[in-house]
Structures are given as C-alpha cells and as structure tokens.
Design a protein around this motif. Sequence first.
Motif, PDB file in Angstrom:
ATOM      1  N   LEU A 292       0.737  -1.251  -0.087  1.00 23.32           N
ATOM      2  CA  LEU A 292       0.078  -0.085  -0.081  1.00 23.32           C
ATOM      3  C   LEU A 292       0.897   1.240   0.070  1.00 23.32           C
ATOM      4  N   HIS A 293       2.013   1.320   1.087  1.00 24.52           N
ATOM      5  CA  HIS A 293       2.610   2.690   1.154  1.00 24.52           C
ATOM      6  C   HIS A 293       3.589   2.581  -0.083  1.00 24.52           C
ATOM      7  N   GLY A 294       4.072   1.546  -0.558  1.00 25.07           N
ATOM      8  CA  GLY A 294       4.934   1.565  -1.754  1.00 25.07           C
ATOM      9  C   GLY A 294       4.115   2.012  -2.898  1.00 25.07           C
ATOM     10  N   ASP A 295       2.671   1.603  -3.143  1.00 26.49           N
ATOM     11  CA  ASP A 295       1.997   2.243  -4.056  1.00 26.49           C
ATOM     12  C   ASP A 295       1.732   3.704  -4.153  1.00 26.49           C
ATOM     13  N   ALA A 296       1.571   4.020  -2.892  1.00 26.43           N
ATOM     14  CA  ALA A 296       1.309   5.715  -2.619  1.00 26.43           C
ATOM     15  C   ALA A 296       2.380   6.345  -2.892  1.00 26.43           C
ATOM     16  N   MET A 297       3.429   5.759  -2.822  1.00 26.13           N
ATOM     17  CA  MET A 297       4.796   6.539  -2.974  1.00 26.13           C
ATOM     18  C   MET A 297       5.066   6.544  -4.361  1.00 26.13           C
ATOM     19  N   LEU A 298       4.914   5.258  -5.131  1.00 22.53           N
ATOM     20  CA  LEU A 298       4.905   5.354  -6.371  1.00 22.53           C
ATOM     21  C   LEU A 298       3.995   6.165  -7.420  1.00 22.53           C
ATOM     22  N   ALA A 299       2.747   5.968  -6.775  1.00 21.75           N
ATOM     23  CA  ALA A 299       1.813   7.093  -7.568  1.00 21.75           C
ATOM     24  C   ALA A 299       2.171   8.521  -7.237  1.00 21.75           C
ATOM     25  N   GLY A 300       2.655   9.021  -6.080  1.00 25.58           N
ATOM     26  CA  GLY A 300       2.929  10.289  -5.779  1.00 25.58           C
ATOM     27  C   GLY A 300       4.047  10.813  -6.725  1.00 25.58           C
ATOM     28  N   LEU A 301       5.117   9.899  -6.782  1.00 29.14           N
ATOM     29  CA  LEU A 301       6.243  10.403  -7.584  1.00 29.14           C
ATOM     30  C   LEU A 301       5.695  10.774  -9.145  1.00 29.14           C
ATOM     31  N   LEU A 302       4.979   9.746  -9.659  1.00 27.83           N
ATOM     32  CA  LEU A 302       4.611   9.891 -10.985  1.00 27.83           C
ATOM     33  C   LEU A 302       3.625  11.142 -11.021  1.00 27.83           C
ATOM     34  N   GLY A 303       2.624  11.502 -10.065  1.00 29.22           N
ATOM     35  CA  GLY A 303       1.808  12.503 -10.023  1.00 29.22           C
ATOM     36  C   GLY A 303       2.377  13.759  -9.919  1.00 29.22           C
ATOM     37  N   MET A 304       3.940  13.619  -9.284  1.00 27.32           N
ATOM     38  CA  MET A 304       4.527  14.949  -9.215  1.00 27.32           C
ATOM     39  C   MET A 304       5.106  15.166 -10.672  1.00 27.32           C
ATOM     40  N   GLY A 305       5.232  14.111 -11.597  1.00 29.62           N
ATOM     41  CA  GLY A 305       5.463  14.414 -13.003  1.00 29.62           C
ATOM     42  C   GLY A 305       7.000  13.868 -13.065  1.00 29.62           C
ATOM     43  N   LEU A 306       7.449  12.982 -11.958  1.00 29.77           N
ATOM     44  CA  LEU A 306       8.718  12.452 -12.198  1.00 29.77           C
ATOM     45  C   LEU A 306       8.766  11.148 -12.833  1.00 29.77           C
ATOM     46  N   GLU A 307       9.815  10.384 -13.261  1.00 29.79           N
ATOM     47  CA  GLU A 307       9.792   9.210 -13.942  1.00 29.79           C
ATOM     48  C   GLU A 307      10.612   8.202 -13.071  1.00 29.79           C
ATOM     49  N   THR A 308       9.801   6.966 -13.150  1.00 28.43           N
ATOM     50  CA  THR A 308      10.762   5.914 -12.403  1.00 28.43           C
ATOM     51  C   THR A 308      11.466   5.229 -13.289  1.00 28.43           C
ATOM     52  N   PHE A 309      12.177   4.098 -12.557  1.00 29.12           N
ATOM     53  CA  PHE A 309      13.162   3.465 -13.272  1.00 29.12           C
ATOM     54  C   PHE A 309      12.976   2.042 -13.265  1.00 29.12           C
ATOM     55  N   GLY A 310      13.172   1.325 -14.437  1.00 27.26           N
ATOM     56  CA  GLY A 310      13.058  -0.164 -14.378  1.00 27.26           C
ATOM     57  C   GLY A 310      11.796  -0.661 -14.455  1.00 27.26           C
ATOM     58  N   ASP A 311      11.529  -2.168 -14.338  1.00 26.81           N
ATOM     59  CA  ASP A 311      10.393  -2.665 -14.617  1.00 26.81           C
ATOM     60  C   ASP A 311       9.526  -2.601 -13.535  1.00 26.81           C
ATOM     61  N   ARG A 367       4.537   3.833   6.547  1.00 27.13           N
ATOM     62  CA  ARG A 367       3.585   4.713   7.090  1.00 27.13           C
ATOM     63  C   ARG A 367       2.847   5.796   6.223  1.00 27.13           C
ATOM     64  N   LYS A 368       1.500   6.212   6.100  1.00 26.02           N
ATOM     65  CA  LYS A 368       1.017   7.184   5.557  1.00 26.02           C
ATOM     66  C   LYS A 368       1.928   8.425   5.728  1.00 26.02           C
ATOM     67  N   ASP A 369       1.858   8.816   6.796  1.00 24.11           N
ATOM     68  CA  ASP A 369       2.538  10.087   7.295  1.00 24.11           C
ATOM     69  C   ASP A 369       3.789  10.264   6.793  1.00 24.11           C
ATOM     70  N   ALA A 370       4.549   9.294   6.697  1.00 29.45           N
ATOM     71  CA  ALA A 370       6.039   9.293   6.363  1.00 29.45           C
ATOM     72  C   ALA A 370       5.875   9.410   4.653  1.00 29.45           C
ATOM     73  N   VAL A 371       5.091   8.689   4.036  1.00 25.32           N
ATOM     74  CA  VAL A 371       4.936   9.065   2.578  1.00 25.32           C
ATOM     75  C   VAL A 371       4.488  10.498   2.181  1.00 25.32           C
ATOM     76  N   MET A 372       3.411  10.977   3.007  1.00 24.38           N
ATOM     77  CA  MET A 372       3.113  12.172   2.875  1.00 24.38           C
ATOM     78  C   MET A 372       4.047  13.469   2.920  1.00 24.38           C
ATOM     79  N   LEU A 373       4.672  13.250   4.086  1.00 29.02           N
ATOM     80  CA  LEU A 373       5.811  14.261   4.309  1.00 29.02           C
ATOM     81  C   LEU A 373       6.744  13.972   3.340  1.00 29.02           C
ATOM     82  N   THR A 374       7.248  12.895   2.923  1.00 26.54           N
ATOM     83  CA  THR A 374       8.374  12.812   2.118  1.00 26.54           C
ATOM     84  C   THR A 374       7.984  13.493   0.575  1.00 26.54           C
ATOM     85  N   LEU A 375       6.761  13.264   0.251  1.00 25.67           N
ATOM     86  CA  LEU A 375       6.257  13.590  -1.033  1.00 25.67           C
ATOM     87  C   LEU A 375       6.233  15.311  -0.990  1.00 25.67           C
ATOM     88  N   ALA A 376       5.610  15.774   0.107  1.00 25.95           N
ATOM     89  CA  ALA A 376       5.429  17.321   0.500  1.00 25.95           C
ATOM     90  C   ALA A 376       6.936  17.777   0.253  1.00 25.95           C
TER      91      ALA A 376
END
Lengths: 414, 414
Positions: A292-311, A367-376
């Motif tokens: 869940l939190h990995g998916d949220a981080m991935l979505a957040g990075l993409l949503g910010m307009g960044l590109e991920t690496f690899g498969d 954790r959600k707060d760790a993901v949200m803080l990092t994205l912010a």
Amino acid sequence: MTFEQINPPQRLLMGPGPINADPRVLRAMSAALVGQYDPAMTGYMNQTMELYREVFRTRNRQTFLVDGTSRAGIEAALVSLVEPGDTVLVPIFGRFGHLLKEIAERCGARVAVRETEWGQVFTPAAIERAIIETRPKLLALVQGDTSTTMNQPLEEIGALCARHGVLFYTDATASLGGNAFEMDAWGVDAATAGLQKCLAGPSGSAPISLSPRAVEVINGRRHVEAGIADGTAGVGTRIASNYFDLAMVMDYWGEQRLNHHTEATSMLYGARECARLLVAEGLDNAVARHRLHGDAMLAGLLGMGLETFGDTAHKMNNVVAVRIPEGIDGDAARTALLMDYGIEIGTSFGPLRGKVWRIGTMGYNARKDAVMLTLAALEQMLRTAGARVVAGGGIGAAREVYADAAAVPAGAAS
Amino acid sequence: MTFEQINPPQRLLMGPGPINADPRVLRAMSAALVGQYDPAMTGYMNQTMELYREVFRTRNRQTFLVDGTSRAGIEAALVSLVEPGDTVLVPIFGRFGHLLKEIAERCGARVAVRETEWGQVFTPAAIERAIIETRPKLLALVQGDTSTTMNQPLEEIGALCARHGVLFYTDATASLGGNAFEMDAWGVDAATAGLQKCLAGPSGSAPISLSPRAVEVINGRRHVEAGIADGTAGVGTRIASNYFDLAMVMDYWGEQRLNHHTEATSMLYGARECARLLVAEGLDNAVARHRLHGDAMLAGLLGMGLETFGDTAHKMNNVVAVRIPEGIDGDAARTALLMDYGIEIGTSFGPLRGKVWRIGTMGYNARKDAVMLTLAALEQMLRTAGARVVAGGGIGAAREVYADAAAVPAGAAS
C-alpha cells in the motif's frame, strides 16, 4: 578529549535502508542483560527461533541469528555451504548479486554468472538454462536488490533447483517482511536477512534459516579438530571460518548449547522484537502494508511528474527508483532534503550513479504520514532547486491510492 | 504463537563476562538511528575511532569497530594478517589460546603452539625461545584468558617481536579497560577486544587497532577484483573473507567512506558510550578500580576459607578462580545462587571443569556493593549447601581491603 553523550538529529530515513527503527525495538534492546546460559536467555533464544520460522515461513529447525550485519549472514551461509572448487551460479541483476559473486569467489568457488540489465529480473527459464549450462552445486540469488529496486520472482526456482539437484540460497535482506517470501513452499534451502529494512530494526543481526538438505551439507563438513567427533565428521573440507561455521553456531543455538561466540544479547533482544511485532501484525498484513505505502509513494512520484526507473511490475514493495530531473544535481538535492527537512533518500551505485534516487517505504516507515511528508518535502525541495513539478500532484495521487485502499482491512493499512 | 515483550529477570552478573551493561550504555543504544553517511553518523564514527585510540593507548589511525562479537574481531585480525602457509606461533595458557590456534589453522596457517599449565603464564624468555625455534610471521597471544584468570605480561613481548621481525597480535577481549594495556608502548601490532567485559557493554561489537606495520601487510593483500586498483594491490594472497577484509573495513571507516557493510548503528552508539565513559573516568583510574574490587573479592573469598586457583600474582584484576569446596556440586550451587539470590557466577572449562568457579568484578560490576552482595550470598548459599565457611570472614576481609584503600583517590574507587 571529551565528547557529549549521544544525541543524534531526528531524521526520517526514506532511503533504501537502514531506516528508522521501531521505537519498540530500541526499547527492547535497552532491557537488562542476563547471562549467556541463563534460563531466561536460552528461553529468548528458543522464542527467537520460533518467531523467525514464522517470518521465513518455514518449519526448518535450524532458524536462528548470525551475530553481525546482513552481510555476515550471507558470508556464513556461503562459507558453510560452498567448498573450494564447487561451482556456484549467481544470476546478477544488481549490486548485491555482485556481492554474492565476490563472497563465493573468496570461498574458493568457481563462480558462473549470468547478468541481466539493471532494472530487469530473470525468468525461470533463463535460470534453468544457466543451471543446465553450468551444473552448479549451489544457486545464489538475491530476492530484492535495492540497487535496482527489483524483486526477483522466486516461486518456481526451488522446484527447478530440486529437479537439477542444486542447492538454493537466497539473500532476502531487503525484501523479507515487506514482500512475499515462502521458504518452504518455494523450496529455498538457505535464506538470510537483516533487521534494517522491512524488519524495522537496526543493522547488526542476521536472521538465517537452513533446510534439512542444507544442514546435511554443513554437517558433512564438521571436523574432529573442531571438537565434534560424531559420525558425520570430516566428509567435506573444513569450513574456512570459525565465526561463520554454521555447524558450530547450530550447536550453540541447539539443545547442546555448546559454547561458541558470546551472543550479542541486546541485538538478540532487538531481533526478537522485530519478529514479534511482525508476527503479531501477521506476515500477510505486513506485506500488504508495504504494498500500500509503496504504491502510494510510486503514484505520488509519478503524480509529481517524475519518471521511475526499471520494470516497476517487478519492483519491490518497499523501494522505488526515480529519475533525477534534468538540471538537478542529485547529491546537492539529497543534501538539501536532509538539511532543510530532515528527510534522507538514497543515492545510487554503478550504472545508476547520478541518474536516480532511491526512495524507501519500509519497516517502521511504511506509514502514510511518512509517505505524505516525503512527497510534500520533495516537491518543495525540487521547486526550490528549479525543477518543474506538478504542484500538489504528488500528494493528490498518493491520497487517491489511500482512498482506494479504504477497503483494505484496518490492521493492514497502517 | 504470541510472546510477551521482553522482560528479563534482574541478575547480578558476577561471572567471567558478559556482565551487566552500564545503564548509560543501554540508554545510548536506544538513541534514534541516522543514515549510514549522515554527517552525524560519520561524526560519531570518527569520535569512536578517537575514543578507542585512548582506550588502546595508541596513535594508530586504524582504530575502529568490527561488527560482531569479540570473536569476530579476532577472526578479522587473523584472516587479514595471516596468509595460507604462514607460520603463526600461539603460546597457549588457556581456552582462548586454543581458539587463536583454531582460527589461525582455518586461515591456512602452519600453527606452532607452546603450552603451559593452566594457571601459569609465559616468561618473555620462553616466548623468545619459541620464536627462534619456529620463525613465525605472527605471534598470536591472549592477554587475559578468563578460562584460567591469568593475565599474560606483554610489556617485553613487542620489543622481542620487533627484534625478530615478527608481527604481534594480542586478544585483549577480557582484559582491556580493567588491566594495563599499552598498545604503542608495548609494540603491539594488532589488538582486538569486545564490549562485554571491562568495557561495561553488551557483546556485539569488537574494537580493533592496527599498527602501521599491520596495515601495510593488509594493504598488500588488496586485490583488483575487490574494486581497489591502487599501487599496493595484489602482492599477497586475497583475504579469504569479505566481511572480515580489514582493507575494505578501513576504507569504510576512512575518509573515502567506501560502502562495505551497513554499520550496526545501535552497537556503535553503545561502543562509543563504553569508551566515552572509560575515557572520562581515565584509563588508569579504571584499571585501579578493577584492581581494588578484584582485590576485595579475592580477599573476601580467602577470608571465607576458600582456596583460589593458579598463580594469583598474575591474575587479571577482573576475575578470580576459586576452588569448589569438597562435597559441593558446583553446578547445583551456581544454580542456587542464581535462583535464590539472582547472582550469576561462572563455571569452568577443560581441565578446570567441575573444579573451580570463576567470579568476575568487571565493568559496571566492579563496584563495592556488587562485591559485598556476592560475598554475602555466596557465604549463605555455601552454608545452606553444607560447606564449611568462616562466618562473616569474607565480608570482613573485603571490608579491610576497602578500608586500606581509603587513600586511593576518590575518582578511582567509585
């Protein structure tokens, strides 16, 4: 020379590990010491074995700790299983495959490697082909390699190895607890881990589990000089290490309680607490939480307009590699994130050096707060550095993942 | 399966180690983690190096920690210094000499041993004779061997070794901090220790120091495959361990900060605190404190009417071996002391098995109340078990030692 008592700055460790330890693990480590053979101590040792059987999903009696970092566990497994002249097959898909190769070489093995591009994993067919071509005694394969964030599928590899009479070792340091791992169901003969990733502890203890087949190989290398003169002694060459001689370490953890090293009691307390918390949560729940939190981080990075690496279909749940935006100095940006926001993300090695950052969501920090803080913080830092980012796009995308996950059972979502 | 959070019984650990950790060390270990290359972390690593230079009494730049128990430090030193085929001389005066022999053998060395009766130490002349006879590359010598309680005098050995071109390694695990040790003044080339004896910490970290001469030998074994292609590479054979390859560990602790293992951060915090407390006390004061409480324990045991073992003129300050009185079952008595009084004393190995107990006064437990409590409980336990003891004789004799020591500066008597 006088130094003050320890007082580290508060950091949110969102790199590929080590991460912040769960405070309950650190508290467990501050418990009073007892003697090496105190009934309380041997009781804790037995509980630790039971708990790690559940973490590794195994019935292997020989499931215990090696006193050292995750790398100590790897070396203990390889030096105890591999004899000089043995062929070891190492499929390499990142930095830790190179480490397995190097350690196997130092054990005197003839090492056969197969390499795939960073960001990819191996198919079972490719591994079977390599087994047929190289006829190894042992296959050494990383499960999750943080250097590329890839998670090598292992489900079919054990059966493959069994079919060809090959021992199967896997390094599950970075993956265990945050990604499915089924030691017995997948036919893994030896697996090692560390505490500093999804297990939410500090580095310094290496859980290990050995199948009966692996134990048999190790028992065949007991030598009379080591003080053990049973019937199995002396078939193979003597293990080149005392500290990593798993035959001796098994006798220390076993009912004989033969003296070997002096157990690192505080680390054992910590390792026990890591596993106790994970087992109380339930392994499946812990994996779902990391997903869940990995998916949220991935979505957040993409949503910010960044590109991920690899498969990313084969990405570990607990870490993602994101391309450093053009015009941004990756190390300066990491330093700014650390110094201005107290958040650490990871640099990269080898072919990815200077190209990607690695961002973790694991253990206590899944954790959600760790993901949200990092994205912010990441969005603000990138904007300050002059990169183009979608304002609020990261947070918005992560929030959507969390909203969609509302159906996930409560125990698994935090 | 559910287990409770850790809650060990309170024990007073008066055996040959491990002993109760200083609560300040355990508190330091519960500090928040930081990243591996965080400026705070590398700062703590540098401070740890400085502090252990003071503990070892050395100016050796290469003074750092090996992540593992004291045995890991021994193996790291030997596997990095000794090449297959090298001759290693091991004078054995107890169990840990046998360990040095065994580890050196596993490194592929030709090991020459000299043995003396348990309870005795070697004269410099005997060691020089053995050097002349065996022409070793390295002399491996335990300083304090808890199995016999003997403290091997080392003052003259370094000069001897230098005269004959021999590297000098010593295992100071049990002695460091509680008995004089002068790395530079005595010409020791490599020394290793642990935290769980006079350093008042838990097992799990092994301080090590290497002289420039030792570093040169290790640097000569760097190999290009290890990723280091400098001018010194490849003269000697490659070190057979990755985890214990001190060339790589030096590069990790050095300014290059080349990635090797993930430092066991909590153990480093603990090791730093152990040394910080010792340096604040002053090494000479710490040794005097161990001598005082060791003398009190020795006097108390004799005053109780018990007999000690071995050449007590060469006894370590921090441990004494006392003969189990006739008619007493040694293990049953130890269990009674543990279960009725919460005090642990040590059993014995090899030729002393069943004949003596080993009683420690070290680290945090080198304290008057710990000595007095142990003597009081021991007297009562022995009386309960039917042994003849001088009523109050132990306490009386110990009190006399403390009274005589009134002249000792306050800081040293703690």
